[in-house]
Enzyme design. Structure first.
Site, PDB file in Angstrom:
ATOM      1  N   GLU A  71     -85.395  -7.537 -41.168  1.00 29.64           N
ATOM      2  CA  GLU A  71     -84.216  -8.403 -41.260  1.00 29.64           C
ATOM      3  C   GLU A  71     -83.729  -8.777 -39.853  1.00 29.64           C
ATOM      4  O   GLU A  71     -83.246  -9.884 -39.637  1.00 29.64           O
ATOM      5  CB  GLU A  71     -83.095  -7.727 -42.066  1.00 29.64           C
ATOM      6  N   HIS A 110     -85.506 -11.833 -38.764  1.00 33.92           N
ATOM      7  CA  HIS A 110     -84.901 -13.051 -39.338  1.00 33.92           C
ATOM      8  C   HIS A 110     -83.661 -13.450 -38.540  1.00 33.92           C
ATOM      9  O   HIS A 110     -83.451 -14.607 -38.196  1.00 33.92           O
ATOM     10  CB  HIS A 110     -84.430 -12.790 -40.774  1.00 33.92           C
TER      11      HIS A 110
HETATM   12 ZN    ZN Z   1     -87.867 -11.546 -45.087  1.00 36.09          ZN
END
Ligand code: ZN
Length: 499
Positions: free
Chosen positions: A265, A268
């Protein structure tokens, strides 16, 4: 023309305000909302989403987009505005074909269905969720038919999550992978398996959270532009500009799951935090190309996060925050994070068998959208495919068809982007090491930020100005291919498992 561009940005800013509220509500639903507050939040999401929908489909906006797309105007626009006009007009025309009542019902259903999925997963009972899923499938098919009546629904969905992608390319790349992975997996399974018992222990959640923050800073996550919370399923969300949040799920006996979710994450978030702010209020700011987005989260998670160089400068810190790690030799830790073994749950899978988890979902989605399978048949189809691809069979729905949240919010066509992301990563790694030096050497010197900077410059800052295909052409000078990923796997795992 400048005046029209200013009006375009103004209008996009207005739509973004509604999206900010919508994302905040979704964030709250996933992290905080008590059971009896779900309905009111779902309704509010329906309301704000419909308002945004109205703005995106207003006649005034339509004529502005048409004016800007007329060749004599369009040709004078700067690249980011061109991309914005093209996408906004495509979406405008698509949305105008969707009846408003249908849209509100669809959005509200998606929000409710997510909670039904959570309940069903906890009880491991597909029947609780089946009516919702069935309705979501029917409504998604209808939604796509409204938007693009002349195209195959699954092709439209693939393109929605990864602009410019089609099932022909995916079929080619996934077949290449299936063929390459079969012999590799066989060799790994026949090799001597590592003893990982030293990892068994208790890792207090408070320490795991501190470790998460440490890892995020180490990678380049900017805490002045983001924050963290807990949810059932880890995700990243943009709550307006300058606020990119991630969630995680912690289990006391399994620190590795939370560690790799945080790195994933975080990848991202680092992408979104580093888009050039001059693209504000253009569609370049929003990277809806999930293959490209997943390529960044998965680059951090797998290519960097499973490399010895990532951990060697910080391994003693793990032992300070989670004392049990002091009893785990570094070499055992490396073997554990690179251990390949077929398992039931996608998000806990190693990077090799992960590919097969995605191929399974892709094949099932194709069957759903070709009307080759009913909702009732999904659990059995899932289990059969697990056996065919991974050689294991789920004993419960929770470790089978119920494990992922994606279908509960209508995100059919999303799964392939995870694997496309890894395929792109093989190619990015090749390009990066050609230009810099080996990533292991860079990271061993404690210079992981050099890699983050390379990604910032070559990928992140451009947002969604280029499609994935274009990014790959610019950086690698080639068409999309699974070969570099397979080469990376073969080299890495033949060393780890000595074959
Ligand atoms: Zn992902």
């Amino acid at each position: 023309m400048n005046n029209s561009v200013a009006r375009l940005k103004d209008h996009m800013k207005k739509i973004e305000q509604y999206q900010t509220i919508e994302n905040l509500l979704y964030w709250d639903l996933a992290t905080m909302t008590p059971e009896k507050g779900v309905d009111s939040k779902a309704e509010a999401i329906g309301f704000f989403s419909t308002e945004a929908f109205r703005l995106s489909t207003s006649e005034e906006y339509g004529s502005l987009l048409k004016e800007l797309s007329a060749p004599e105007n369009y040709n004078t626009l700067e690249p980011a505005i061109k991309v914005t006009v093209r996408r906004e007009l495509r979406d405008y025309e698509r949305f105008c074909r969707v009846p408003e009542d249908f849209y509100t019902e669809y959005v509200t259903l998606k929000a409710r269905s997510q909670r039904a999925w959570e309940t069903a997963k906890k009880a491991s009972d597909f029947s609780v969720y089946a009516p919702y899923l069935d309705k979501i499938i029917q409504m998604t098919k209808q939604y796509v038919r409204y938007m693009e009546p002349d195209q195959k629904p699954y092709e439209v969905l693939l393109d929605m999550f990864e602009e410019g992608m089609d099932s022909q390319t995916i079929d080619r790349v996934f077949e290449e992978l299936k063929e390459g992975l079969r012999p590799l997996l066989k060799k790994i399974r026949e090799a001597e398996q590592p003893d990982l018992s030293a990892l068994k222990g208790i890792y207090p959640i408070s320490g795991q959270k501190k470790l998460q923050d440490m890892l995020l800073s180490y990678m380049g996550f900017d805490f002045t532009k983001g924050t963290t919370a807990e949810s059932e399923h880890p995700f990243t969300s943009e709550i307006g500009s300058g606020d990119i949040r991630i969630t995680n799920h912690f289990r006391e006996e399994d620190p590795l799951a939370a560690i790799f979710s945080a790195i994933h994450e975080g990848g991202h978030a680092i992408f979104d935090q580093n888009i050039d702010p001059s693209y504000a209020h253009t569609s370049v700011m929003q990277v809806n190309m999930m293959g490209l987005h997943e390529s960044q989260s998965r680059f951090y998670e797998n290519i960097l996060g499973r490399n010895p160089g990532f951990w060697s400068p910080i391994y003693t810190k793990l032992g300070e925050l989670l004392p049990h790690f002091q009893e785990v030799p570094f070499d055992t830790f490396l073997k554990a994070i690179n251990h390949v073994e077929p398992s039931m749950i996608r998000i806990d899978a190693d990077e090799v068998t992960y590919c097969l988890h995605i191929i399974l979902r892709y094949e099932i989605e194709r069957a759903i959208f070709n009307d080759e399978v009913t909702t009732e048949e999904l659990p059995a189809l899932w289990n059969d495919k697990m056996e065919e691809l991974l050689g294991i069979r789920p004993a419960t729905d929770a470790e089978g068809v119920l494990q992922d949240t994606h279908w509960s919010d209508g995100s059919f066509g999303y799964f392939p982007s995870y694997l496309l992301g890894s395929v792109y990563d093989g190619m990015f790694l090749e390009a990066m090491e050609k230009e810099l030096e080996s990533i292991e050497e860079i990271m061993s010197k404690g210079e992981i930020m050099k890699i983050t900077k390379w990604l910032n410059t070559n990928i992140h800052q451009n947002g969604s100005l280029y499609t994935s295909r274009e990014v790959i052409q610019r950086l690698c000078g080639k068409e999309i291919s699974a070969r570099p990923l397979l080469d990376y796997f073969n080299k890495k795992y033949s060393e780890i498992y000595s074959f």
